[in-house]
Write an enzyme that holds these catalytic residues in place. Structure first.
Site, PDB file in Angstrom:
ATOM      1  N   ARG A 288       0.772  -1.232  -0.122  1.00  0.00           N
ATOM      2  CA  ARG A 288       0.009  -0.192   0.022  1.00  0.00           C
ATOM      3  C   ARG A 288       1.002   1.438   0.046  1.00  0.00           C
ATOM      4  NH1 ARG A 288      -5.367  -0.175   2.220  1.00  0.00           N
ATOM      5  NH2 ARG A 288      -5.223   2.185   1.968  1.00  0.00           N
TER       6      ARG A 288
ATOM      7  N   GLY B  37       0.353   6.685   8.951  1.00  0.00           N
ATOM      8  CA  GLY B  37       0.822   5.148   9.605  1.00  0.00           C
ATOM      9  C   GLY B  37       2.258   5.480   9.997  1.00  0.00           C
ATOM     10  N   GLY B  38       2.662   4.453  10.887  1.00  0.00           N
ATOM     11  CA  GLY B  38       3.788   4.287  11.566  1.00  0.00           C
ATOM     12  C   GLY B  38       5.207   4.391  10.339  1.00  0.00           C
TER      13      GLY B  38
ATOM     14  N   ASP C 226       7.499  -6.160   3.419  1.00  0.00           N
ATOM     15  CA  ASP C 226       6.481  -7.068   3.844  1.00  0.00           C
ATOM     16  C   ASP C 226       5.830  -8.289   2.977  1.00  0.00           C
ATOM     17  OD1 ASP C 226       5.410  -7.505   6.140  1.00  0.00           O
ATOM     18  OD2 ASP C 226       3.575  -6.059   6.416  1.00  0.00           O
TER      19      ASP C 226
ATOM     20  N   HIS D  11       7.163  -7.343   8.337  1.00  0.00           N
ATOM     21  CA  HIS D  11       6.603  -6.861   9.442  1.00  0.00           C
ATOM     22  C   HIS D  11       5.840  -7.860  10.216  1.00  0.00           C
ATOM     23  CE1 HIS D  11       7.328  -2.357   8.307  1.00  0.00           C
ATOM     24  NE2 HIS D  11       7.539  -3.037   7.281  1.00  0.00           N
TER      25      HIS D  11
ATOM     26  N   ARG E 266      -6.333  -3.739  14.851  1.00  0.00           N
ATOM     27  CA  ARG E 266      -6.995  -3.901  13.575  1.00  0.00           C
ATOM     28  C   ARG E 266      -7.952  -5.308  13.943  1.00  0.00           C
ATOM     29  NH1 ARG E 266      -5.251  -6.426  10.099  1.00  0.00           N
ATOM     30  NH2 ARG E 266      -3.498  -6.784  10.899  1.00  0.00           N
TER      31      ARG E 266
ATOM     32  N   LYS F 238      -5.040 -11.259  17.096  1.00  0.00           N
ATOM     33  CA  LYS F 238      -4.881 -10.234  18.099  1.00  0.00           C
ATOM     34  C   LYS F 238      -5.323 -10.324  19.386  1.00  0.00           C
ATOM     35  CE  LYS F 238      -3.155  -6.714  15.046  1.00  0.00           C
ATOM     36  NZ  LYS F 238      -1.870  -6.270  15.167  1.00  0.00           N
TER      37      LYS F 238
ATOM     38  N   ASP G 202       2.057 -11.430  17.215  1.00  0.00           N
ATOM     39  CA  ASP G 202       2.195 -10.282  16.518  1.00  0.00           C
ATOM     40  C   ASP G 202       3.675 -10.030  16.032  1.00  0.00           C
ATOM     41  OD1 ASP G 202       1.299  -7.597  15.608  1.00  0.00           O
ATOM     42  OD2 ASP G 202       0.206  -7.377  17.429  1.00  0.00           O
TER      43      ASP G 202
ATOM     44  N   LYS H  18       3.932   0.315  22.099  1.00  0.00           N
ATOM     45  CA  LYS H  18       4.875   1.400  22.265  1.00  0.00           C
ATOM     46  C   LYS H  18       4.381   2.770  21.939  1.00  0.00           C
ATOM     47  CE  LYS H  18       8.798  -1.267  20.367  1.00  0.00           C
ATOM     48  NZ  LYS H  18       9.696  -1.351  19.230  1.00  0.00           N
TER      49      LYS H  18
ATOM     50  N   TYR I  15      42.368 -32.340  -1.461  1.00  0.00           N
ATOM     51  CA  TYR I  15      41.698 -33.340  -2.330  1.00  0.00           C
ATOM     52  C   TYR I  15      40.164 -32.971  -2.096  1.00  0.00           C
ATOM     53  CZ  TYR I  15      39.822 -37.414  -4.774  1.00  0.00           C
ATOM     54  OH  TYR I  15      39.167 -38.053  -5.746  1.00  0.00           O
TER      55      TYR I  15
HETATM   56  C1  GDG Z   1       1.943  -4.923  11.249  1.00  0.00           C
HETATM   57  C2  GDG Z   1       2.470  -6.136  12.015  1.00  0.00           C
HETATM   58  C3  GDG Z   1       4.076  -4.538  13.278  1.00  0.00           C
HETATM   59  C4  GDG Z   1      -4.914   1.640  15.166  1.00  0.00           C
HETATM   60  N1  GDG Z   1      -6.192   2.091  15.359  1.00  0.00           N
HETATM   61  C5  GDG Z   1      -6.079   3.325  14.754  1.00  0.00           C
HETATM   62  C6  GDG Z   1      -5.059   3.503  14.636  1.00  0.00           C
HETATM   63  N2  GDG Z   1      -4.157   2.453  14.746  1.00  0.00           N
HETATM   64  C7  GDG Z   1      -3.020   2.590  14.188  1.00  0.00           C
HETATM   65  C8  GDG Z   1      -1.756   2.445  15.594  1.00  0.00           C
HETATM   66  C9  GDG Z   1      -0.596   1.758  14.824  1.00  0.00           C
HETATM   67  C10 GDG Z   1      -1.232   0.814  13.857  1.00  0.00           C
HETATM   68  O1  GDG Z   1      -2.639   1.258  13.538  1.00  0.00           O
HETATM   69  C11 GDG Z   1      -1.319  -0.714  14.221  1.00  0.00           C
HETATM   70  O2  GDG Z   1      -0.076  -1.080  14.228  1.00  0.00           O
HETATM   71  P1  GDG Z   1       0.404  -2.590  14.795  1.00  0.00           P
HETATM   72  O3  GDG Z   1       1.909  -2.726  15.078  1.00  0.00           O
HETATM   73  O4  GDG Z   1      -0.121  -2.411  16.069  1.00  0.00           O
HETATM   74  O5  GDG Z   1      -0.325  -3.761  13.907  1.00  0.00           O
HETATM   75  P2  GDG Z   1      -0.446  -4.085  12.225  1.00  0.00           P
HETATM   76  O6  GDG Z   1      -1.451  -3.102  11.688  1.00  0.00           O
HETATM   77  O7  GDG Z   1      -1.117  -5.513  12.297  1.00  0.00           O
HETATM   78  O8  GDG Z   1       0.963  -4.099  11.688  1.00  0.00           O
HETATM   79  C12 GDG Z   1       2.617  -5.592  13.373  1.00  0.00           C
HETATM   80  C13 GDG Z   1       3.609  -3.753  12.319  1.00  0.00           C
HETATM   81  O9  GDG Z   1       3.283  -4.010  11.076  1.00  0.00           O
HETATM   82  C14 GDG Z   1       4.768  -2.795  11.858  1.00  0.00           C
HETATM   83  O10 GDG Z   1       5.788  -3.471  11.586  1.00  0.00           O
HETATM   84  O11 GDG Z   1       4.008  -4.157  14.460  1.00  0.00           O
HETATM   85  O12 GDG Z   1       3.089  -6.811  14.080  1.00  0.00           O
HETATM   86  O13 GDG Z   1       1.098  -7.001  12.124  1.00  0.00           O
HETATM   87  O14 GDG Z   1       0.294   2.708  14.555  1.00  0.00           O
HETATM   88  O15 GDG Z   1      -1.686   3.678  16.159  1.00  0.00           O
HETATM   89  N3  GDG Z   1      -4.651   4.823  14.102  1.00  0.00           N
HETATM   90  C15 GDG Z   1      -5.613   5.944  14.328  1.00  0.00           C
HETATM   91  N4  GDG Z   1      -7.001   5.636  14.516  1.00  0.00           N
HETATM   92  C16 GDG Z   1      -7.439   4.248  14.760  1.00  0.00           C
HETATM   93  O16 GDG Z   1      -8.210   4.129  15.212  1.00  0.00           O
HETATM   94  N5  GDG Z   1      -5.546   6.987  13.902  1.00  0.00           N
END
Ligand code: GDG
Length: 731
Positions: free
Chosen positions: A10, A29-30, A140, A164, A272, A277, A371, A378, A498
């Site tokens: 994405r 996103g992160g 990913d 990831h 999610r 989860k 996970d 964090k 050898y």
């Molecule tokens: C994959 C891997 C790994 C969630 N709800 C809302 C919202 N979020 C944001 C959180 C967080 C992100 O979404 C979820 O990140 P996670 O790490 O918990 O999980 P995955 O989406 O499954 O991600 C995982 C990650 O990749 C990174 O490598 O850690 O293990 O499965 O940032 O804050 N953000 C907003 N509203 C929401 O309702 N704005």
């Protein structure tokens, strides 16, 4: 100017359709935040799917809008999305990698075919912008084949890959019919990154069991290249959460939350929608708590945000129904007029709301069944600017390896999770502070910029390592300069090991007999009177005698215990003890009894334990054990332990190839000395020879040799080239 190309399924963008027009909003996103500093610089770009099907007549215009954000689209069809994304990625790879494969998992060939084709589409998109010195960072599980697809077309480009999600144990991974193709795909990268060391271990173990590629610690040798696998735990933009927690907007929302919940303690969860989860198990723990500890009724609430995801995949629809039902049951049983045990939101909340929830929650309950990392844990820590609050964290989340001051739980143990909630609710402030401070330090130091930096730095180092390996490889200019020296010399001494050098290893030691080609090569070299060939091997003298006794080759057998000049009889180095043999032999016998397929070979001054035919992995385990057992005994008895290719040899310390080689070097004034060998015993030869000698290791491991060749085939080519070079000279 070289650029960096980020590739993920994405794009970091949200598309909104408004009266036939598409509006693009950068997503927060992160990954987008972490890589934001990279892809927005200079010519750097991010390639990916915009997240929804775009009408054909709008594609060009969307691409132009995306270009302004440094983004390049890969457009996918509805079929692509169904088969590659919802099918192979989310119904095969996701469950298998999260340990959810079951007898009901279907491995549909059409899903796989689309997965391959879509990875090809991504390759085309990358190649349309990639230039030779660019760095490509692929992300990913949706793009496991992409590194190799790009590598084929751009052999020298720098490719990093990051997974990831967890990498499963070999026992799970091997269920996938296309496991070898997937691994080969990943190995197209130069650096393969994972969140945790366990993922690295699992990946290496799958590679070693499924592919024929040699591995030494975390370095995999893939034909031309070293590929490094390493853990890079992903961090977050901690400052963003910290600043948010202190901001006025959020302060207002925190106030509102406090007024709404008053004395009720808030236990927060944010995920999610996904079976990995542990959402249902978390609800079970809460139900158990209310049932066993009614004193908490009315005092606590689970504030549960579940973000809609993959809701077209049947398992996800089913999960959503189960969660709805469970929340309904708990609330129906325990709610009062002004209190509900579960505040459940099935929607995404704005970032400010999320930040206020993190800042307000007394406890954050993160309990995934599995996970890769889990960023929510964090983010909660980063938001706790007053160092209070308690994090309960599943030990199945990658984050648990870093956040060891959380209350760690096994999410399958509902009683333990319930107890952890009670412990968290009653934790004294001082303890909360101590734990939170430690965790905040870690989240702050290992933040997302740190993650990007160490990954990119390591990728550069791997590239550097590959290049220096390349210059040591005997080929092209290096081979030519060796040939030139050889041609211009008149008295040459050539040491040849050898097994593993002139011939490949065979399952049975006696099968590795010399073939017609080898005799021909050696004869061609012997035809030149300037050449003195020495075969220097760990083999029994009888073996070497049978094969080369009648040739003009000087033979050194059993690492130097026996020697034979051309036309003469064998001689044994005298005065060495063999009194140690019975005791060591007894020990080796025990290892044979415990390791089917292994056996002992006896030589004049050594005993060898062979495990080539033992079960893969078991032999190595036993060899390590054996080395440990013999370590001290060997020193006392003046013995040396030699771990080799599927063997452990125990021999008299006085015997070594280096000493044997030196006796010949000292005898005469050779103007060209060369030695080729593949294992530890040959290192003695390399070290003993004068600096001017051309020393060549066969294989890519660490060595005292100046150069290396990859395998016996390359050795034979070099020897042929040397022989021919003087024939041409004479003509
Ligand atoms: C994959 C891997 C790994 C969630 N709800 C809302 C919202 N979020 C944001 C959180 C967080 C992100 O979404 C979820 O990140 P996670 O790490 O918990 O999980 P995955 O989406 O499954 O991600 C995982 C990650 O990749 C990174 O490598 O850690 O293990 O499965 O940032 O804050 N953000 C907003 N509203 C929401 O309702 N704005």
């Amino acid at each position: 100017m070289p650029k960096t190309i980020i590739v993920s399924n994405r794009l970091p963008v949200k598309i909104q359709e408004n009266e036939g027009q598409y509006q693009l909003l950068p997503s927060e996103g992160g990954l987008a935040t972490g890589l934001g500093s990279i892809y927005k610089q200079g010519d750097n770009v991010w390639i990916g799917w915009p997240g929804q099907a775009i009408d054909d007549d709008k594609k060009k215009q969307v691409a132009e809008q995306l270009k302004e954000l440094s983004l390049v689209p890969v457009y996918l069809t509805t079929d692509d999305i169904e088969e590659y994304y919802e099918g192979f990625s989310n119904s095969v790879l996701w469950p298998v990698f999260h340990y959810y494969a079951s007898t009901y998992t279907t491995y549909k060939p059409s899903n796989w075919e689309y997965y391959r084709l879509v990875n090809e589409c991504f390759k085309d998109a990358v190649l349309s912008v990639a230039e030779p010195n660019d760095t490509i960072w692929i992300h990913d599980y949706q793009l496991l084949l992409l590194p190799e697809l790009i590598r084929r077309e751009r052999p020298d480009v720098s490719i990093g890959f990051f997974l990831h999600i967890p990498f499963p144990s070999h026992e799970m991974f091997r269920l996938i019919p296309w496991r070898a193709e997937l691994l080969n795909g990943m190995l197209g990268a130069d650096l393969v990154g994972f969140h945790t060391f366990d993922d690295v271990r699992h990946f290496l173990s799958s590679v070693s069991r499924i592919l024929p590629t040699p591995i030494s610690s975390n370095i995999i040798t893939c034909q031309e290249r070293y590929v490094v696998a390493e853990a890079f735990p992903m961090g977050i933009d901690d400052k963003k959460y910290e600043e948010m927690a202190r901001s006025e907007d959020v302060a207002l929302q925190i106030q509102q939350i406090k007024e709404t919940f008053k004395e009720t303690k808030i236990i927060l969860s944010v995920d999610r929608l996904d079976y990995s989860k542990g959402i249902l198990q978390r609800l079970q723990a809460l139900e158990l708590l209310l049932q066993d500890n009614p004193e908490y009724i009315g005092k606590i609430t689970l504030y549960m945000v579940v973000v809609p995801s993959r809701d077209k995949v049947p398992q996800y629809m089913e999960l959503r129904n189960q969660i709805d039902k469970k929340v309904g049951n708990i609330n129906a049983l325990y709610r009062t007029l002004d209190w509900a045990p579960v505040n459940y939101f099935y929607r995404s909340v704005p970032f400010e709301t999320l930040a206020s929830l993190y800042a307000s929650a007394d406890v954050c309950l993160v309990s995934p069944m599995r996970d890769g990392m889990n960023l929510v844990s964090k983010e909660y820590v980063a938001s706790r600017v007053n160092d209070d609050g308690v994090l309960i964290l599943s030990e199945m989340a990658g984050a648990s390896r870093e956040l060891i001051d959380a209350i760690l739980v096994n999410p399958n143990n509902v009683i333990q999770v319930k107890d952890a909630i009670i412990q968290a609710l009653n934790m004294p402030l001082e303890e909360q502070n101590t734990r939170m401070r430690q965790m905040r330090q870690i989240v702050s130091k290992f933040n997302v910029s740190h993650w990007v930096k160490i990954f990119m730095d390591r990728l550069d180092e791997v590239k550097f390592m590959q290049r220096s390996l390349q210059t040591r490889h005997v080929g092209g200019a290096t081979q030519q300069s060796i040939i030139n020296r050889y041609r211009n010399t008149n008295k040459r001494l050539i040491f040849l090991d050898y097994d593993g050098t002139l011939v490949d290893f065979k399952p049975n030691v006696n099968q590795a007999t010399p073939d017609a080609e080898l005799y021909e090569i050696l004869n061609d070299l012997l035809a030149d009177p300037a050449n003195h060939l020495v075969l220097i091997s760990g083999r029994k003298h009888e073996n070497l005698g049978d094969w080369f006794g009648n040739t003009n080759i000087y033979l050194i057998a059993e690492h130097g215990a026996w020697f034979k000049q051309p036309g003469m009889e064998w001689h044994k180095v005298g005065g060495l003890s063999t009194n140690w043999k019975p005791e060591i032999s007894d020990i080796l016998e025990k290892y044979i009894d415990r390791t089917p397929g292994s056996f002992i070979e006896e030589k004049t001054y050594s005993l060898v334990w062979h495990y080539r035919k033992a079960q893969n992995g078991l032999g190595e385990l036993r060899a390590n054990e054996l080395m440990n057992t013999l370590k001290f005994l060997a020193t006392d008895k003046g013995l040396q332990l030699l771990p080799g290719d599927k063997v452990v040899e125990v021999k008299n310390m006085e015997i070594n190839k280096g000493k044997a080689a030196l006796t010949l070097v000292d005898e005469s004034d050779y103007d060209f000395i060369m030695a080729l060998g593949d294992d530890l015993t040959d290192e003695d030869t390399f070290k003993a020879l004068p600096d001017s000698a051309t020393t060549i290791k066969v294989g890519t491991g660490a060595s005292a040799a100046k150069f290396f060749l990859r395998n016996p085939d390359e050795v034979r080519s070099l020897l042929k080239a040397l022989a021919v070079s003087t024939t041409v000279n004479q003509e």
